[in-house]
Design an enzyme around this catalytic site. Structure first.
Site, PDB file in Angstrom:
ATOM      1  N   HIS A  60      -2.573  10.690  14.260  1.00 14.37           N
ATOM      2  CA  HIS A  60      -1.464   9.890  15.295  1.00 14.37           C
ATOM      3  C   HIS A  60      -2.822   8.153  14.441  1.00 14.37           C
ATOM      4  O   HIS A  60      -4.460   8.762  14.994  1.00 14.37           O
ATOM      5  CB  HIS A  60      -2.717  10.593  16.354  1.00 14.37           C
ATOM      6  CG  HIS A  60      -1.724  10.108  17.900  1.00 14.37           C
ATOM      7  ND1 HIS A  60      -2.436   8.351  17.793  1.00 14.37           N
ATOM      8  CD2 HIS A  60      -1.134   9.544  18.999  1.00 14.37           C
ATOM      9  CE1 HIS A  60      -1.843   8.098  19.355  1.00 14.37           C
ATOM     10  NE2 HIS A  60      -0.947   8.860  19.568  1.00 14.37           N
ATOM     11  N   ARG A 117      -0.967   0.911  24.199  1.00 11.84           N
ATOM     12  CA  ARG A 117      -0.111   0.107  22.949  1.00 11.84           C
ATOM     13  C   ARG A 117       1.182   0.188  24.056  1.00 11.84           C
ATOM     14  O   ARG A 117       1.684  -0.842  24.054  1.00 11.84           O
ATOM     15  CB  ARG A 117       0.402   0.418  21.337  1.00 11.84           C
ATOM     16  CG  ARG A 117      -0.838   0.707  20.537  1.00 11.84           C
ATOM     17  CD  ARG A 117      -0.987   1.628  19.197  1.00 11.84           C
ATOM     18  NE  ARG A 117      -0.998   2.836  18.999  1.00 11.84           N
ATOM     19  CZ  ARG A 117      -0.017   3.389  18.633  1.00 11.84           C
ATOM     20  NH1 ARG A 117       1.259   2.642  17.752  1.00 11.84           N
ATOM     21  NH2 ARG A 117      -0.623   4.776  18.901  1.00 11.84           N
TER      22      ARG A 117
END
Ligand code: FAD
Length: 626
Positions: free
Chosen positions: A248, A268
């Site tokens: 990740h 994000r």
């Protein structure tokens, strides 16, 4: 004290995360007696840690969304190596599984007009993740647990109490029993007392999650040691795609004690951007050719997308995870990283403090408590962390059945669904879709059969194996785990090279005898050294399968990047690497990836297929779909 507790049921579910609980619900609804075993406390699984949400094309926020778009995104994310039938079933059935959770009592966040809200995530064309703030997994597990309790109450009313649905937590399964190519039960120990347990069952569902603890920097918690993968291998099932591990892009990097803890992609999705130490928003420099049509190449367009997604392309911060993780890795390597070896994730300068606190309460709390950083005022420091394994037990898409009769697998422990890279949010939906299917088919397989008979000899052998570390005067299990983590992190990490993978295999081989000689001291009650000693052989076999497959696949695809073989090779897209165990050694074979049906191929433009497939494949596909 070597007395063994004997139990039996129709369907044994190993693992009490989302996949296990959903399978248990389905098997019990089909009228079968069910036992659920969980290594950790009931309710403490990775599923509970899931923050961002569950992907399902409900079309609530953008009505253009539908299962076909979700299917396309999933195949693109997996670089077309996915088991297409799993990706199809997943995309078609995920919305029903989410709505069904609400009928069990879940309550997802709402849009202004009262529908289930959906948020943006990397690789998903439309807002698609049903969520509950950034604590979605908690709601999912709470709801499934509540459903189990309600089913137990039905049994209570019928005078059967927990006879028909029993949950046994803090219990680790160490062996599966088989006869004639079929499973017939399992063996394990209660962690609190060390007492052994043998459970006879004609159907077993493995739902044990991932392997992350084989790496030092990981978002995974202590119990993720690849147990289900290894149990399946030892029972005669096969693992596929073990080379594909998702790093990740955003784990915490500072302070060292929290390195690896996840920073959700929702940051994000909700507007956060990545910057290097020079303050540059660098993701525009890393948009790969295959994604150029879908991602904005300048900040203005990327920022407009948040309010007008139909007229603008997506920000490159929302590229699939493998792309973002590699980009961060490159920035750090080029000397543009932060003081502690990460990059900056900045939402403070882009959203109001009120918005951040409302949308990302857990992240706000996590950084304040663990790093003394106020994310409403300062950027976060982030870097890649081992998060998820795409590889896992090879299963039939429709039934979740493995190659061993009566053995089923669902959730992260199964392989194929996500191809070479999983899109965020697709795991929670995967475990609901295939957990249900596994429970249904495990129940059907159990039929009306009597519990299989377990022999004293096989139980004695499992007992002896479990007690072996106490008789050894050898290696410290914690030192061995550190050594394995160091090998994996250094040589089988985010960027790989043939020579280093060979080195990894040599170093892992040298660990094999040391692991066989691992020792435990003290008693059997709550003995973490003994527990880890038993987990080590599982981590070992998974690590070897990963390193072997990573060496064999000399191309770069999704969660497998070979610096000495950059780029995707269409010939490799046709190949799954299949691991099996023969005489305790991992063997690797190649198996053709099944071809997509013409109907599904027709969902893609030929120009896109040509980026992944050989000319023969996409030309024949266009011929057959016309
Ligand atoms: P898990 O939920 O991992 O459960 C595994 C179960 O197996 C546990 O009960 C464990 O105790 C048990 N077990 C393991 N070994 C044994 C054994 N030997 N004997 C008995 N029991 C055993 N995915 C998304 O889709 N969206 C997200 O927002 C998201 N956020 C995430 C955030 C974090 C921090 C993490 C770590 C993961 C996240 N993921 C997310 C991934 C997702 O949560 C997991 O992939 C998913 O929950 C796995 O579910 P599962 O049911 O397969 O296994």
């Amino acid at each position: 004290m070597n007395e063994v507790e004997h139990l039996s049921c129709d369907v044994l579910v190993i693992g009490a995360g989302g996949a296990g609980l959903r399978a248990a619900v389905e098997a019990r609804l089909a009228g079968k007696s069910v036992i659920v075993i969980s290594k950790s406390l009931f309710g403490k699984a990775h599923t509970v840690m899931a923050e961002g949400g569950a992907a399902a094309a409900m079309g609530n926020v953008n009505s253009n969304d539908n299962w076909q778009v979700h299917f396309r995104d999933t195949m693109r994310g997996g670089k077309f190596l996915n088991n297409y039938r799993m990706a199809e079933l997943h995309a078609r059935e995920a919305p029903d599984r989410i709505w069904e959770l609400e009928t069990y009592g879940a309550l997802f966040d709402r849009t202004a007009d009262g529908k289930i809200s959906q948020r943006n995530f990397g690789g998903h064309e439309y807002p698609r993740l049903a969520h509950v703030g950034d604590r979605t997994g908690l709601e999912l597990i709470r709801t499934l647990q509540q459903k189990l309790v309600s089913l137990q109450q039905d049994d209570e009313a019928a005078g059967e109490g927990e006879d028909k649905l029993q949950v046994i937590d803090e219990t680790t399964i160490t062996e599966l029993f088989t006869a004639g190519g079929a499973v017939k039960g399992a063996f394990g120990y209660r962690r609190g007392t060390g007492r052994f347990m043998a459970i006879a069952a004609p159907s077993i569902v493995l739902a044990t999650g991932g392997i992350g603890r084989s790496f030092k920097v990981t978002s995974n918690s202590w119990e993720y040691t690849g147990d289900g993968h290894a149990l399946a291998l030892r029972a005669g099932a096969k693992l596929i795609n073990m080379e594909f591990i998702q790093f990740h892009p955003t784990g915490m990097v500072w302070p060292p004690s929290v390195r690896g803890i996840l920073v959700t992609e929702s940051v994000r999705g909700d507007g956060g951007v990545l910057k290097n130490s020079e303050g540059k928003r660098f993701m525009f420099d890393y948009i790969p050719e295959v994604f150029k049509a879908q991602y904005a190449d300048n900040p203005d367009e990327a920022d407009r997308w948040y309010t007008d997604p139909d007229q603008n392309r997506r920000p490159p911060e929302l590229l699939p995870r493998d792309e973002v993780a590699r980009a961060i890795n490159s920035e750090v390597k080029a000397g543009r990283g932060t003081e502690h070896g990460g990059v900056y994730l900045d939402i403070a300068s882009r959203r109001s403090a009120e918005y951040i606190r409302e949308r990302l309460p857990s992240m706000h709390h996590q950084f304040k408590e663990l790093a003394d950083v106020d994310i409403t005022a300062e950027p976060m420091e982030v870097g890649p962390t081992c998060h998820y394994i795409m590889g896992g037990i090879e299963v039939d898409a429709d039934t979740a059945a493995s190659a061993v009769t009566g053995l089923f697998a669902a959730g992260e422990v199964s392989g194929g669904m996500h191809g070479s890279n999983r899109l965020g949010g697709n795991s929670l939906s995967d475990l609901l879709v295939f957990g249900k299917r596994a429970g249904q088919h495990a129940a059907a397989h159990a039929g009306a059969s009597e519990p299989p008979k377990l022999t004293a000899a096989e139980i004695d052998a499992a007992t002896e194996e479990a007690l072996r570390p106490f008789g050894n005067d050898g290696e410290n299990p914690f030192a061995l785990q550190s050594a394995m983590q160091a090998i994996n992190g250094r040589l089988v990490g985010i960027i790989r090279r043939a020579g280093e993978l060979e080195e990894a295999l040599t170093e892992l081989a040298a660990l094999k005898d040391r692991i066989a000689n691992v020792s435990a001291s003290g008693g059997r009650a709550y003995n973490p050294g003994w527990h880890l000693a038993l987990d080590l052989r599982n981590m070992y076999v998974c690590s070897v399968a990963t390193a072997m497959a990573a060496l064999e696949r000399d191309e770069s695809r999704g969660g497998h990047t070979r610096e000495d073989a950059p780029g995707m090779n269409p010939q490799w897209r046709k190949v799954n690497l299949v691991a099996s165990l023969e005489d305790e050694e991992v063997r690797l074979t190649r198996r053709a990836v099944p071809s997509m049906t013409p109907e599904l191929l027709g969902l893609f433009e030929t120009s896109e297929l040509s980026k992944y497939m050989t000319p023969e494949e996409y030309q024949s596909s266009t011929e057959s779909s016309t």
